[in-house]
Write an enzyme that holds these catalytic residues in place. Sequence first.
Site, PDB file in Angstrom:
ATOM      1  NE  ARG A   1      17.272  20.603  13.430  1.00  0.00           N
ATOM      2  CZ  ARG A   1      17.832  21.811  13.502  1.00  0.00           C
ATOM      3  NH1 ARG A   1      18.212  22.423  12.394  1.00  0.00           N
ATOM      4  NH2 ARG A   1      18.027  22.387  14.667  1.00  0.00           N
TER       5      ARG A   1
ATOM      6  CG  HIS B   1       9.876  19.144  18.280  1.00  0.00           C
ATOM      7  ND1 HIS B   1      10.996  18.345  18.254  1.00  0.00           N
ATOM      8  CD2 HIS B   1       9.859  19.799  17.091  1.00  0.00           C
ATOM      9  CE1 HIS B   1      11.626  18.507  17.112  1.00  0.00           C
ATOM     10  NE2 HIS B   1      10.960  19.391  16.385  1.00  0.00           N
TER      11      HIS B   1
ATOM     12  CE1 TYR C   1     -10.714  28.050   9.353  1.00  0.00           C
ATOM     13  CE2 TYR C   1      -8.604  28.206   8.219  1.00  0.00           C
ATOM     14  CZ  TYR C   1      -9.715  28.817   8.766  1.00  0.00           C
ATOM     15  OH  TYR C   1      -9.844  30.178   8.721  1.00  0.00           O
TER      16      TYR C   1
END
Length: 746
Positions: free
Chosen positions: A33, A79, A123
């Site tokens: 991570r 993931h 968007y």
Amino acid sequence: MTETAEPGIIETPFDAALSERYLVYALSTITARSLPDVRDGLKPVHRRLLWAMRLLKLDPASAPKKCARVVGDVIGKYHPHGDTAVYDAMVRLAQDFALRYPLVEGQGNFGNIDGDNAAAMRYTEARLTRAAILLMEGVDDETVPFRPTYNGEEEEPEVFPAAFPHLLANGATGIAVGMATSIPPHNVAEIAAAATLLIDDPAANLADLMALMPGPDFPTGGVIVEPRESLIEAYATGRGAVRLRARWVQEDLGRGTWAIVISEIPWAVQKSKLIEQIAQLIADKKLPILEDVRDESDAHIRLVLEPKSRNVDPTQLMESLFRLTDLETRISINLNVLMPDRTPRVLGLRALLQAWLDHRQDVLVKASRHRLAEIADRLELLAGYIIAYLDLDEVIRIIRTEDEPRPVLMARFQLTERQAEAILNMRLRSLRRLEEMELRREQEKLSAEQADLDALVNSTARQRTVLKKQLAALSKDYGRDTPLGHRRSIFANAPQAVALSRESMIEREPVTIILSQRNWVRAQKGHADLNALDGLKFKEGDGLARAFHAETTDRILLAASGGRFFTLHANDLPGGRGFGEPVTLMVDFPSGEEVIDAFPAKPGLKLLLAASDGRGFLANADELLAETRKGRQVMNLKGDAKFTHIRVVGEGHTHVAIIGDNRKLLIFPLEGLPEMSRGQGVALQKYKDGGLADLITLNPADGLSWKLQGESARTRTESDLTPWLGSRAAAGRLPPQGFPKDNRFQ
């Protein structure tokens, strides 16, 4: 009696279970991570994002796709985390103010340097940049290991080939459990130059490397003011920090006015919060020399700072802002990375470069072997094709007449199974005489390539030569003459650290200091007429004790009869509209003592201090200042003596004139007095009875003047002072006829 645990329940001590599970969590945080891989500089989430975009064919030449599509693939295949976290990571990869070399090219609102968030992923659209393509170049050539995805349905690369030095070029930040990483971004052309030097000279020292790669190169530019010795130490140990400042210029506005224009701000600082910091300083009056801040930014940053007046020193103003705001930040350097064996380690710059070069060399060898295997396969097929062309008629006859032509072809022409299968799968249009010539040319070309690759795989020197060519190409693509490759952060030496005085932060204005008989003090704006202060209001039973002119930048010395001096700041005194405030609220003024004098402490001001017993000495006003409420003990008194007189030594004055209660006048040279910052002093005049009445400093050539009593208020001057000249500590003589009966010079 212990009860038997239910099936499926494991009994274990709580501390052991907690320790074991926390260790698993910590290792997961460190390895999967927070820390980047030393080879490609990526964390798993970034690697999976780029891999998913590659599989979606989002290369720089193709049309972008919705970010929601990419995020969906990432969390669905590779993931299994929240979509918000994945999208945030993707947004950062596209921000040119966050990454020195963005890996994602975004279309739509991807946030800005003011700290505004990106638009929703439904968007925005994105595709890969050239740098991202270089990171993954050769991933299909068996250059890196693959591992199953979390659900075992697909595979993902454990690391990328990394033809682009992402770790140093874009840096990395992350906080794991018990450790963190903070790698600043650098210039690719400088990285390539340093890596080339390391290939040519594996024993090159850090100073040589940093001559080519002097330090970080931040996306937002700025000025690096960290000393070179400190930077070398940080890159040697892998731990340190770098000071980064905003870049500014003084812009002339005409007629003597000017403004400061900031064109670059430190990395990772939000412009809107920076403006808020500066505006708050102005509102809180912590920086009175600054009048206003304006944001005139468009595509480029332009912050305009207006000084309070044209007389403000611009360098001092900026040094104040650097100290009080994020216009100067300290960015930590912690080169903590995951090694190929998945263990974290803090490396120096040289070790980081060497680790990347070792990875690139390993990728080069594996890619060469993969290509050799492809060439061997193709050469095998080409040999079969050529054999077939030598006897096409027989090949056609066997294919037409035999039910199982493959074993017959293999036996007739000594072909392998793959060769026979390839011949059977040939198209009829390939059966041309010209094809044989093309096959032989291809065979020769592949054989030559095969020989070169064999030599490459078996020669470390050749591998280094190829790596240098790759670095040269990288340096050309991201050279300093390219829009993306030119160095943005410059190096400079910070001005010598000067402790900014409190007075430099205060706007200089005239004031009149008013001290009452009961020790109430106030500061009235402007220089009032000291002879026309009858209209001042005081509390009942109080009245004017003394008034004098000063400025808001002055420090006021307050002398108590016990020999202690206190310091007041003129700017902190209450205004002149009310009665003021008691001095005791500002300093610990001794109970029962009187204020014998108050005056501005001008730099270099020389004073004559004297006590009632006729002892005294010279003092410099600078040494009498005290920054604490308790003040500074200056005059040490003996017996019942009190500190009574402070006189400013006038310019050109060479003597002291002193008169006692016994009406004896003595004039002696100033040079006989010691200059001290504390003490009892020396005897100024000898007395049998009484003590000191008054004293002044003078130049004997100017004579001694005093005002005559009466309505005429004439002034008399005694020009010949010879009768009263003597040595210090003498008794003196009666003063000239007509000298005031109260034994006061003024």
